[in-house]
Design a protein around this motif. Structure first.
Motif, PDB file in Angstrom:
ATOM      1  N   GLU A  75       0.817  -1.209   0.000  1.00 10.61           N
ATOM      2  CA  GLU A  75       0.000   0.000   0.000  1.00 10.61           C
ATOM      3  C   GLU A  75       0.852   1.261   0.000  1.00 10.61           C
ATOM      4  N   GLY A  76       0.253   2.349  -0.522  1.00  9.94           N
ATOM      5  CA  GLY A  76       0.842   3.651  -0.305  1.00  9.94           C
ATOM      6  C   GLY A  76       1.109   4.493  -1.523  1.00  9.94           C
ATOM      7  N   ALA A  77       0.795   5.792  -1.391  1.00 11.16           N
ATOM      8  CA  ALA A  77       1.184   6.829  -2.349  1.00 11.16           C
ATOM      9  C   ALA A  77       0.742   6.534  -3.773  1.00 11.16           C
ATOM     10  N   GLY A  78      -0.531   6.160  -3.913  1.00 12.25           N
ATOM     11  CA  GLY A  78      -1.078   5.945  -5.251  1.00 12.25           C
ATOM     12  C   GLY A  78      -0.399   4.842  -6.029  1.00 12.25           C
ATOM     13  N   GLY A  79       0.170   3.877  -5.315  1.00 13.22           N
ATOM     14  CA  GLY A  79       0.832   2.751  -5.970  1.00 13.22           C
ATOM     15  C   GLY A  79       2.321   2.933  -6.170  1.00 13.22           C
ATOM     16  N   THR A  80       2.849   4.137  -5.872  1.00 11.54           N
ATOM     17  CA  THR A  80       4.259   4.387  -6.165  1.00 11.54           C
ATOM     18  C   THR A  80       5.201   3.687  -5.183  1.00 11.54           C
ATOM     19  N   ILE A  81       4.709   3.317  -3.991  1.00 14.80           N
ATOM     20  CA  ILE A  81       5.530   2.507  -3.093  1.00 14.80           C
ATOM     21  C   ILE A  81       5.770   1.135  -3.729  1.00 14.80           C
ATOM     22  N   GLY A  82       4.717   0.550  -4.252  1.00 12.35           N
ATOM     23  CA  GLY A  82       4.849  -0.734  -4.931  1.00 12.35           C
ATOM     24  C   GLY A  82       5.703  -0.634  -6.188  1.00 12.35           C
ATOM     25  N   LEU A  83       5.553   0.462  -6.908  1.00 14.18           N
ATOM     26  CA  LEU A  83       6.358   0.668  -8.122  1.00 14.18           C
ATOM     27  C   LEU A  83       7.841   0.699  -7.780  1.00 14.18           C
ATOM     28  N   GLY A  84       8.185   1.422  -6.719  1.00 14.30           N
ATOM     29  CA  GLY A  84       9.576   1.469  -6.290  1.00 14.30           C
ATOM     30  C   GLY A  84      10.095   0.099  -5.897  1.00 14.30           C
ATOM     31  N   GLN A  85       9.245  -0.693  -5.241  1.00 11.39           N
ATOM     32  CA  GLN A  85       9.658  -2.049  -4.854  1.00 11.39           C
ATOM     33  C   GLN A  85       9.880  -2.912  -6.086  1.00 11.39           C
ATOM     34  N   LEU A  86       8.979  -2.801  -7.066  1.00 15.51           N
ATOM     35  CA  LEU A  86       9.121  -3.587  -8.300  1.00 15.51           C
ATOM     36  C   LEU A  86      10.450  -3.274  -8.993  1.00 15.51           C
ATOM     37  N   ALA A  87      10.842  -2.008  -8.983  1.00 15.91           N
ATOM     38  CA  ALA A  87      12.070  -1.595  -9.656  1.00 15.91           C
ATOM     39  C   ALA A  87      13.311  -2.189  -9.010  1.00 15.91           C
ATOM     40  N   ARG A  88      13.206  -2.690  -7.760  1.00 17.24           N
ATOM     41  CA  ARG A  88      14.343  -3.290  -7.069  1.00 17.24           C
ATOM     42  C   ARG A  88      14.309  -4.814  -7.088  1.00 17.24           C
ATOM     43  N   GLU A  89      13.267  -5.386  -7.700  1.00 14.06           N
ATOM     44  CA  GLU A  89      13.098  -6.840  -7.704  1.00 14.06           C
ATOM     45  C   GLU A  89      13.993  -7.503  -8.762  1.00 14.06           C
ATOM     46  N   ASP A  90      14.253  -8.794  -8.557  1.00 10.99           N
ATOM     47  CA  ASP A  90      14.968  -9.570  -9.566  1.00 10.99           C
ATOM     48  C   ASP A  90      14.236 -10.873  -9.900  1.00 10.99           C
ATOM     49  N   ASP A  91      12.936 -10.879  -9.658  1.00 12.75           N
ATOM     50  CA  ASP A  91      12.103 -12.064  -9.866  1.00 12.75           C
ATOM     51  C   ASP A  91      11.367 -11.945 -11.198  1.00 12.75           C
ATOM     52  N   ASP A  92      11.657 -12.856 -12.122  1.00  7.86           N
ATOM     53  CA  ASP A  92      10.995 -12.840 -13.429  1.00  7.86           C
ATOM     54  C   ASP A  92       9.561 -13.344 -13.369  1.00  7.86           C
ATOM     55  N   ALA A  93       9.158 -13.934 -12.262  1.00 10.17           N
ATOM     56  CA  ALA A  93       7.798 -14.452 -12.111  1.00 10.17           C
ATOM     57  C   ALA A  93       6.963 -13.540 -11.227  1.00 10.17           C
ATOM     58  N   LEU A  94       7.173 -12.228 -11.376  1.00  9.73           N
ATOM     59  CA  LEU A  94       6.436 -11.228 -10.604  1.00  9.73           C
ATOM     60  C   LEU A  94       5.784 -10.232 -11.555  1.00  9.73           C
ATOM     61  N   LEU A  95       4.501 -10.001 -11.363  1.00 12.97           N
ATOM     62  CA  LEU A  95       3.765  -8.988 -12.100  1.00 12.97           C
ATOM     63  C   LEU A  95       3.155  -8.002 -11.116  1.00 12.97           C
ATOM     64  N   MET A  96       3.111  -6.735 -11.486  1.00 10.34           N
ATOM     65  CA  MET A  96       2.457  -5.722 -10.673  1.00 10.34           C
ATOM     66  C   MET A  96       1.257  -5.163 -11.418  1.00 10.34           C
ATOM     67  N   MET A  97       0.091  -5.172 -10.761  1.00  7.84           N
ATOM     68  CA  MET A  97      -1.092  -4.538 -11.310  1.00  7.84           C
ATOM     69  C   MET A  97      -0.969  -3.027 -11.114  1.00  7.84           C
ATOM     70  N   MET A  98      -1.395  -2.252 -12.094  1.00  7.97           N
ATOM     71  CA  MET A  98      -1.354  -0.793 -11.975  1.00  7.97           C
ATOM     72  C   MET A  98      -2.405  -0.221 -12.913  1.00  7.97           C
ATOM     73  N   GLY A  99      -2.443   1.115 -13.005  1.00  7.38           N
ATOM     74  CA  GLY A  99      -3.425   1.717 -13.887  1.00  7.38           C
ATOM     75  C   GLY A  99      -3.259   3.216 -13.974  1.00  7.38           C
ATOM     76  N   LEU A 100      -4.269   3.877 -14.516  1.00  8.02           N
ATOM     77  CA  LEU A 100      -4.210   5.311 -14.763  1.00  8.02           C
ATOM     78  C   LEU A 100      -3.918   6.109 -13.489  1.00  8.02           C
ATOM     79  N   VAL A 101      -4.447   5.665 -12.357  1.00  8.33           N
ATOM     80  CA  VAL A 101      -4.207   6.374 -11.099  1.00  8.33           C
ATOM     81  C   VAL A 101      -2.714   6.506 -10.821  1.00  8.33           C
ATOM     82  N   MET A 102      -1.957   5.456 -11.098  1.00  8.47           N
ATOM     83  CA  MET A 102      -0.520   5.486 -10.839  1.00  8.47           C
ATOM     84  C   MET A 102       0.195   6.497 -11.722  1.00  8.47           C
ATOM     85  N   VAL A 103      -0.279   6.687 -12.953  1.00  6.89           N
ATOM     86  CA  VAL A 103       0.360   7.631 -13.870  1.00  6.89           C
ATOM     87  C   VAL A 103       0.384   9.025 -13.252  1.00  6.89           C
TER      88      VAL A 103
END
Length: 327
Positions: A75-103
């Protein structure tokens, strides 16, 4: 010819892994091994991203596309906390849901991680937005509301969701199209649909903008009047309500949702994820979910989806700048 997703997974289950497990927990060390998948919903449970992620999880598991799919929330900051976490991941079997709100949230939260820092996989669905007014409002159509809004934007408060989100983007686009002073828009951001609904039912605001799911029940009950929907075509989520375009304003917005993956993945790993989502989209089960939930099928993948994201980033940034939310 490449193996199909189901053929690949069958082989993956039959053949032992060829590489040792990495010391980094959760890392996929054998390219293409999607026998287990993680789906991040970068928001709280029960919201649109979470619901879409869990619906996709159910379809993938029920149809045997992958045997083990885990959904988790960041949770947090319109999805940008999760976005930051995704950018540090190294797992090829990970998908993040997102949408217009995050933009919009990327700019309003001054996020150091941008959409260009992660990998686009697929756009899935969209939902219509609806503009509503209280049942005793003097406005019976969008043109009448816009006339009053243009004359006194500060005195015509509009309820909606989070600052910089889909609802405020739609308000900004409509204001710019209708020659309303965008810098004077009195947009009141509420944390949830229930709070904005209470403001509308109590006539504390002149209008509200939200997803059809937020307001459809009250529209059907006659407690709210729906003036227009934001999609190119009418939706049966709210019957006999014209589109904004039909009302004379060239504005179209869908609250779309899509999937991103980690940065730096190989072309093959990206194609494996795209193929998995293509297979899920093709199932009768997914198509039934789209119909049942009133979603709009907006499926695009890979580079086409990436180009769409770039266009949305430009459009949203321009709108948020015009209304003074960002500089």
């Amino acid at each position: 010819m490449p193996l199909s997703r189901r053929s690949f997974l069958a082989g993956a289950l039959a053949v032992p892994a060829l590489a040792a497990v990495s010391a980094c927990a959760g890392t996929v060390v054998q390219p293409g091994d999607l026998s287990r998948l993680r789906l991040m919903a970068p928001a709280s449970t029960g919201g649109g991203w979470d619901t879409t992620a869990r619906t996709l999880q159910s379809v993938i598991q029920r149809t045997g596309i992958a045997r083990n799919v885990q959904v988790f929330n960041v949770e947090g900051a319109g999805g940008t906390i999760g976005l930051g976490q995704l950018a540090r991941e190294d797992d090829d079997a990970l998908l993040m849901m997102m949408g217009l709100v995050m933009v919009g949230a990327i700019d309003t939260n001054d996020s150091s991680t941008r959409l260009t820092d992660v990998t686009p996989i697929a756009r899935l669905i969209g939902e219509a937005e609806v503009i509503v007014v209280p049942e005793d409002s003097p406005y019976d159509d969008l043109a009448a509301f816009v006339d009053a809004w243009r004359a006194d934007p500060r005195g015509t408060p509009i309820a909606g969701g989070s600052a910089g989100g889909t609802d405020q983007v739609l308000a900004g686009l409509l204001a710019l199209e209708a020659d309303v002073d965008a810098a004077q828009i009195n947009y009141i951001a509420y944390s949830g649909g229930g709070e904005s609904l209470s403001a509308l039912l109590g006539s504390q605001v002149a209008a509200g903008i939200g997803g059809t799911a937020d307001y459809a029940e009250q529209v059907r009950a006659g407690r709210l009047k729906a003036l227009a929907v934001s999609t190119a075509e009418r939706t049966d989520q709210v019957d006999d309500v014209p589109t904004i375009i039909e009302a004379g304003f060239d504005v179209e917005v869908t609250n779309w949702r899509g999937l991103m993956a980690r940065p730096g993945m190989s072309d093959q790993a990206r194609e494996d994820l795209i193929q998995l989502v293509v297979d899920a989209h093709a199932t009768d089960e997914w198509q039934q979910e789209i119909e049942t939930r009133g979603w709009i099928d907006q499926f695009t993948t890979g580079e086409e989806y990436g180009a769409f994201l770039a266009e949305e980033e430009t459009r949203v940034r321009e709108v948020l700048t015009q209304i003074g939310l960002i500089s």
